[in-house]
Motif scaffolding. Sequence first.
Motif, PDB file in Angstrom:
ATOM      1  N   ALA A   1      -3.106   0.990   4.826  1.00 26.42           N
ATOM      2  CA  ALA A   1      -3.983   1.943   4.158  1.00 26.42           C
ATOM      3  C   ALA A   1      -5.455   1.655   4.399  1.00 26.42           C
ATOM      4  N   ASN A   2      -5.764   0.434   4.847  1.00 25.32           N
ATOM      5  CA  ASN A   2      -7.165   0.041   5.040  1.00 25.32           C
ATOM      6  C   ASN A   2      -7.603   0.059   6.499  1.00 25.32           C
ATOM      7  N   VAL A   3      -6.690   0.394   7.395  1.00 24.49           N
ATOM      8  CA  VAL A   3      -7.027   0.340   8.822  1.00 24.49           C
ATOM      9  C   VAL A   3      -8.130   1.330   9.175  1.00 24.49           C
ATOM     10  N   GLU A   4      -8.052   2.539   8.642  1.00 17.91           N
ATOM     11  CA  GLU A   4      -9.065   3.543   8.975  1.00 17.91           C
ATOM     12  C   GLU A   4     -10.451   3.077   8.551  1.00 17.91           C
ATOM     13  N   ARG A   5     -10.551   2.522   7.323  1.00 20.68           N
ATOM     14  CA  ARG A   5     -11.846   2.023   6.854  1.00 20.68           C
ATOM     15  C   ARG A   5     -12.308   0.857   7.718  1.00 20.68           C
TER      16      ARG A   5
END
Length: 751
Positions: free
Chosen positions: A335-339
């Motif tokens: 869930a944090n890869v894009e950020r």
Amino acid sequence: MADTVDDAFQTPDVEQPYAALGVKDDEYARIREILGRRPTSAELAMYSVMWSEHCSYKSSKVHLKKFGALSQETPRGPLLAGIGENAGVVDIGQGYAVTFKAESHNHPSYVEPYQGAATGVGGIVRDILAMGARPIGVMDSLRFGPLHEADTRRVLPGVVAGVGGYGNCLGLPNIGGEVQFDTSYLGNPLVNALCVGVLRHEDLHLAHASGVGNQVILFGAATGGDGIGGASILASETFDETGPAKRPSVQVGDPFMEKLLIECTLELFQAGIINGIQDFGAAGISCATSELASAGDGGMFVDLDLVPLRDPNLAPEEILMSESQERMMAVVEPANVERFMEICAKWDVLATVVGEVIEGDRLIIQWHGETIVDVDPKTVAHEGPVYERPYHRPHWLDQVNANRAEDLPRDNTPGGLRDAVLKVLGHGNVADKTWVTQQYDRYVRGNTVLAQPEDSGMLRIDEETGLGIALSLDANSRFAFLNPYLGAQHSLAEAYRNVAVSGAEPVAITDCLNFGSPEDPEVMWQFAEAILGLVDGCRELGIPVTGGNVSLYNQTAATPILPTPTVGVLGVIDDVSTRNRSAFTHAGDAILLLGETREELSGSIWESALHDGHLGGMPPAVVLDKEMALARVMGEAARRGLLSSAHDVSEGGLAVALAESAFRNDAGFAVTLPDGDPTVQLFAESAARAVVSLSGAQVGEFEALCAEHGVTSTRLGEVTGDPEMEFVGLFTVPLGDAKQAWRDTLPNALN
């Protein structure tokens, strides 16, 4: 094409060139035993770099375990991270922690001086960054061959330019260190770099890969062909007399990329989206993947085809072994890869998902759709060979110890003493190092309180309260040659004293242990004795070892370097405005000598400078209880504001301490030496001593403080402000003559 795991099962008897990778016969047999088959070429590459001396400490582990018996408490509280992590972390109060570590880049710096030294700085900076800290300063300890040698004039300028160039581009102040010379370093210079960083307690990060399904992201520079087997293999063998032809093994640094990587990583930490992180140092991807996976709660899958390459022709083994710089690896929840990618793009840092955390305990790496690595990462990262190398005391050492400097001729005439002072001041190991330090930015970032040529570097941590740290990096290889146990303790004591005279409280150490070939039983004896010296010394001083580095195979053909245990001591000062400076400041101030001088000339600069490099006898006595007492006096004197200056007495003895105190402000002095042989009083290198200056009105209070702590104080004379160094009743040296002898040595040799 690289062979696959299936190939390894099908062709168990195919001969592999493991010896060319530095793998011994028994090590290769052990790899086959662990895997139950012939390793693939990629697996062999991983094991070769991770089981190298530089990465696995296979010859030093049995001795380094002794550090584990030390308390993990500092005088300011427990360690937040210690041996086994990328760097040690020390609580310094007010919610702040400091992480610091030293490492070597010796062999690469001989092969390619600029890049070897530059990437040594870059590597230690990333170790500090990986702990969650902002790097705030660097130091270096450098050793070269004699100044008159042509190869010294080749290596030294490149190393200094590399250290300065990389650190300056990063915007990190170089706050201290040392530069020394000896014949034994002619074919094997030492480049030991230290970095210190600051963080809040809650920002501490450790290297582990946890959480099945979490993504493995490689970010930073692309992978190139430079540094293949660089530090890992190049630093795990002995140079021959003609030197190596291994330029491709030396990494190439890009400090501007590293600066972006630092800021990017710190923002990623602040965003709270990193579960685990590992810098790329020696052994490259082999190290980052195996160490992250072995420290986590699952396995790891990596697709090598996804690794960004600067050279598309690299074989998978080369990709795994490349030590290209400015790279990090992070474990991030999906869930944090894009950020994560957004932050990397903001800083123009290349970032690529190359794998994920998987169930089980295997590290699996694929290339072109086929599995080329399938290993238990613990066997790669932490279960390498452990050698109990034979060691024994050298048979020649008795003769060396019997050849005492105390028995050498002394010229105690006024002219003889005057000439001796000038020769000692002009000796390469004492002489002014401004030629080196002027190439370093010492004050960038605006928090440098003390820097070279002060006894220790000091940095302000908190602007409001004045909380700060002091650091010193020292080694006395001449003493260590005569007695490695005592020599290591002297290195520890000098770094401890340098921090203490600034007014800071010494709280912890890191080390960088440089020795010759571990296959030489006499070298291994030196190493084992030095470890014992540090363990016993730290136990008595009450400070822990937070971590460090071992560098072996430092020799040319059969000639090892002098044993060089480099020790970095960290101190804490509650208010940097109370620090002590080393230079005489006010005419009329009293000059006092603290501590006791004994007839201890062996291993001294006087012995070397006056007797054609002579080295014999036994080192001075180590008096750690007196070092602690001196430290308490100096800390309390700083808090009370009693002193105008404080300077430790070490290389060159009292004569050098007085001269260096006078040079900064051109403040001459007049002193009367204590009773006894004047050569001993001027040049003995007895431990636990310092020279201080202070107002006459403060002398009584200061002497009472010394008496309270059992520190001997002797009033020598006063700061005159005149342009001369007067030793009353013996001789006088014009300050300009003394300063010229001290100042001209390096420029004359290097220009």
